[in-house]
Design an enzyme around this catalytic site. Structure first.
Site, PDB file in Angstrom:
ATOM      1  N   ASP A 170      89.512  30.508 110.239  1.00 46.42           N
ATOM      2  CA  ASP A 170      90.178  30.887 108.977  1.00 46.42           C
ATOM      3  C   ASP A 170      91.156  32.052 109.168  1.00 46.42           C
ATOM      4  OD1 ASP A 170      90.758  31.860 106.422  1.00 46.42           O
ATOM      5  OD2 ASP A 170      88.658  32.102 105.813  1.00 46.42           O
ATOM      6  N   HIS A 205      87.742  36.201 102.300  1.00 41.80           N
ATOM      7  CA  HIS A 205      88.149  35.847 103.657  1.00 41.80           C
ATOM      8  C   HIS A 205      88.086  37.051 104.601  1.00 41.80           C
ATOM      9  CE1 HIS A 205      89.620  31.860 102.421  1.00 41.80           C
ATOM     10  NE2 HIS A 205      89.943  32.471 101.303  1.00 41.80           N
TER      11      HIS A 205
HETATM   12 ZN   LIG Z   1      90.105  27.654 101.553  1.00 46.86          ZN
HETATM   13 ZN   LIG Z   2      87.307  28.750 100.199  1.00 42.66          ZN
END
Ligand SMILES: [Zn+2]
Ligand SMILES: [Zn+2]
Length: 551
Positions: free
Chosen positions: A191, A364
């Site tokens: 990510d 995130h």
């Molecule tokens: Zn996402």
């Molecule tokens: Zn997500």
């Protein structure tokens, strides 16, 4: 190629959204996630975008399953469109499937085969053996994947951050990720959303502190806007409400439906007699109530936007209200959000948002967490995913710092193919990829979703509504005028155009000056009014584009 693994992102490496990566080996394909993306403010009449699926459709018989990492729409929103073409089993954790089931029902896909898995479960699909690994993120029940393939182990993080104090106490499975590092990981897909941000992302628990600060200093009503899927955030709002002896009202279709799903599956805890109905609002003293709703992105037809412009049936913003926008201001939405904030302030409400208080933390990982992930998994090859080009570049710089050689890092475009065999990976060509525009989640009830390609849009033509507005007074200076191209107004065309003009003029007359001076609200209203009219009277669906000149 025979006995070669192809890893192909069909979406998600040129944007945040459209997440979808496929793994192909001989006659087996598995699809990891199938996400959508919302268009920028002025993409005409397009409700959302999904990845082009032709490569999968052309290889239909090879596709064995879809694996979902978590329930966010940028990972699940294209699923109904994929399943309509290719009926395969879908694997995911219970909350992910709970949210997906609701969406599939809207598309008459209730027969889809949904297979529920738990973290550390292993499923075998064709040549692939897939292990689900718990991660922490802004939605509960997220997982990463350890995929054992004939050429080696591949790790896919899903969306994650390293939250040491998650709201539900379910920690990230560091142990398993480290074990993958020890076993030897051939390729890591990770990510990249926050790869530009230094340090660590705050724990979700930090939001509770900000909520408590606000609650302890507020005597009036509290209205919290967040994403309907952010169950942790809703839980924290409820927990703090209970602590400060307030009742909770959930307002908006998606937030009520998601909360109900999470409640049924045991992911949300609401003490008895805490969740009241919207109708109970008028009986409640202002200091005993919290309204939780959506609209944090300034979406013109959302509950918050209607509250802010006196368009909501039950809730009108007023002096003494405190409105918390507990979500990221997604770039591209700042203008719309700013307008909603102005509307609310004008009505005497206090508005608290990301820039002025810690009422939101990201889901995130930031740089230090991304480095930790790379260190745990120790991949030979690295593929940054889930980001625009710049995010992928920043993420690759982190990998370089950790001594992954440049030639072992793949910054791809959607459709690019990475082939892996005999422990060697290389970029080799690309497959068909692109974006499909979906129209049809319009307001005024759930319509049948219509998949339109550009050809169809061209066929139905375009209607422009032209209007000039005095920005200060909200007076109409000229218009509404109508121009159409490729849209045939049949025989009595001048008459229809006159009817349309009259209809729009009357619609505008019924709106307040403030509404008219907010062009995004006005555009949404004009578009939906005309769309409904043309559909009802002519059964046509042209693209409708209001052009408002603010003077
Ligand atoms: Zn996402
Ligand atoms: Zn997500």
């Amino acid at each position: 190629m025979e006995n070669t693994l192809s890893v192909i992102p069909l979406g998600g490496v040129e944007e945040i959204g459209l997440n979808m990566t496929i793994f192909e080996y001989n006659n087996d394909i598995i699809v990891i996630d199938a996400g959508l993306m919302f268009p920028e403010e002025d993409t005409l009449g397009v409700d959302f975008i999904i990845p082009e699926l032709s490569y999968l459709i052309n290889n239909k018989e090879k596709v064995k399953a879809v694996i979902l990492t978590h329930g966010h729409e940028d990972h699940t929103g294209a699923l109904p469109f994929l399943l309509k073409e290719i009926a395969v089993p879908v694997y995911g954790t219970p909350l992910t499937l709970g949210l997906v089931k609701e969406k599939l029902r809207e598309h008459n896909l209730e027969d889809a085969e949904l297979i529920s898995v738990m973290p550390r479960d292993i499923v075998n699909i064709g040549v692939f053996s897939i292990e689900f690994v718990r991660v922490t993120h802004s939605i509960v029940d997220g997982v990463g994947l350890g995929i054992t393939t004939p050429v080696g182990l591949i790790v896919h993080t899903g969306d994650f951050k390293l939250d040491p104090t998650p709201v539900d106490g379910q920690l990230m499975d560091f142990h398993r990720f480290s074990e993958y590092g020890e076993r030897g990981t051939l390729l890591l897909l990770s990510d990249s959303t926050n790869a530009e941000k230094g340090g660590f992302t705050y724990s979700e628990k930090e939001v509770r502190r900000a909520f408590e600060d606000i609650f302890s200093n507020t005597k009036g009503r509290i209205i919290i806007a967040t994403f309907a899927s952010n169950i942790h955030r809703i839980q924290q709002a409820i927990d703090v409400a209970v602590k400060y002896e307030r009742k909770v009202i959930l307002c908006g279709k998606s937030i009520v439906s998601n909360a109900q799903i999470a409640l049924n599956l045991g992911y949300l805890r609401i003490p008895e007699n805490t969740w009241l109905k919207l109708e109970d609002l008028k009986k409640m003293p202002d200091n005993e109530v919290v309204i939780i709703t959506t609209g944090s992105q300034g979406e013109p037809m959302s509950v918050l936007s209607r509250i802010a412009t006196d368009e909501h049936k039950h809730i009108v913003a007023k002096e003494g209200d405190t409105v918390i926008l507990s979500a990221k201001m997604i770039p591209g939405n700042e203008r719309s959000i700013g307008k909603i904030i102005n509307h609310l302030f004008r009505r005497g409400a206090n508005v608290i948002y990301e820039k002025v208080s810690e009422v939101h933390v990201s889901g995130h990982a930031s740089k230090e967490e991304l480095k930790l992930m790379l260190n745990m998994v120790k991949p030979k090859y690295f593929m940054p995913i889930h980001g625009e080009y710049r995010h992928l570049v920043y993420h690759s710089m982190l990998a370089r710092k950790l001594d992954i050689p440049k030639e072992n890092i793949f910054i791809l475009r959607n459709g690019d193919v990475v082939e892996i065999s005999d422990n060697e990976a290389r970029k080799n060509g690309n497959v068909s990829s692109g974006r499909i525009f979906i129209d049809g989640k319009g307001m005024g009830g759930v319509e049948e979703m219509v998949l339109r390609d550009r050809l169809r849009l061209a066929h139905d033509g375009i209607v422009l509504i032209l209007l000039a507005v005095d920005n200060l007074t909200g007076n109409i200076i000229s218009g509404p005028d109508i121009i159409s191209r490729g849209f045939v107004f049949e025989d009595a065309s001048q008459e229809i155009i006159n009817n349309v003009k009259e209809l729009l003029a009357n619609t505008i007359k019924g709106l307040g000056a403030e509404y008219i001076s907010d062009s995004s609200l006005l555009k949404a209203k004009l578009r939906s009014t005309l769309k409904k009219y043309l559909r009802d009277t002519m059964e046509r669906r042209p693209m409708i584009m209001p052009i408002i000149i603010e003077v």
